[in-house]
Design a protein around this motif. Structure first.
Motif, short mmCIF file in Angstrom:
data_model
loop_
_atom_site.label_atom_id
_atom_site.label_comp_id
_atom_site.label_asym_id
_atom_site.label_seq_id
_atom_site.Cartn_x
_atom_site.Cartn_y
_atom_site.Cartn_z
N GLN A 39 11.18 6.29 3.21
CA GLN A 39 11.24 5.09 2.40
C GLN A 39 10.32 4.04 3.00
N ALA A 40 9.32 3.68 2.22
CA ALA A 40 8.39 2.64 2.63
C ALA A 40 8.92 1.28 2.18
N PRO A 41 8.49 0.21 2.82
CA PRO A 41 8.96 -1.13 2.43
C PRO A 41 8.69 -1.40 0.96
N GLY A 42 9.73 -1.84 0.24
CA GLY A 42 9.58 -2.19 -1.16
C GLY A 42 9.49 -1.02 -2.11
N LYS A 43 9.67 0.20 -1.59
CA LYS A 43 9.56 1.38 -2.44
C LYS A 43 10.86 2.19 -2.40
N THR A 91 3.28 5.24 6.34
CA THR A 91 4.19 4.31 7.02
C THR A 91 5.50 4.20 6.24
N ALA A 92 6.60 4.48 6.93
CA ALA A 92 7.92 4.48 6.28
C ALA A 92 8.98 4.78 7.33
N GLN A 121 11.38 5.19 12.44
CA GLN A 121 10.25 4.45 11.88
C GLN A 121 8.94 5.10 12.27
N THR A 123 4.92 4.21 11.83
CA THR A 123 3.96 3.19 11.43
C THR A 123 2.56 3.70 11.74
#
Length: 126
Positions: A39-43, A91-92, A121, A123
């Motif tokens: 899970q990526a930020p905002g997704k 990145t996720a 995490q 990155t």
């Protein structure tokens, strides 16, 4: 008590590699299908790669095909995700998941998985 623990995440430059591990406690992975999600930020969370127990079948999403390899070592109660040629879009937070029943197929549906790790995490950045 059943636990899945992911490890191996970190910061890596584009083009680099990481190997994630998913280790089980409280049960043996032998016989269980394991799926890596991320899970990526905002997704939304998405399926990355899956390995079944019964016939060694593996699945990888198109976005990682040819770069990521999933494998398992049931003697070590661990499933691995080897990630090569990493890109910033990889990145996720990466999670491993297992269903409650043995010998299931590699479902791409999150709801088919009952046990989840806490995530690690990854990155990818220069």
């Amino acid at each position: 008590q059943v636990h899945l623990v992911e490890s191996g995440g970190g910061l890596v430059q584009p083009g680099g590699s990481l190997r994630l591990s998913c280790t089980a406690s409280g049960f043996t992975l032998d016989g269980y299908t394991i799926h890596w999600f991320r899970q990526a930020p905002g997704k939304e969370r998405e399926g990355v790669s899956c390995i079944s127990s019964s016939d060694g079948y593996t699945y990888s999403a198109d976005s990682v095909k040819g770069r990521f390899t999933i494998s398992r070592d049931d003697a070590k109660n661990t499933v691995y995700l080897q990630m090569n040629s990493l890109k910033p879009e990889d990145t996720a937070v990466y999670y491993c998941a297992a269903p409650i029943f043995k010998h299931t197929v590699c479902s791409r549906t999150e709801l088919d998985y009952d046990y989840w790790g806490q995530g690690t995490q990854v990155t990818v950045s220069s």
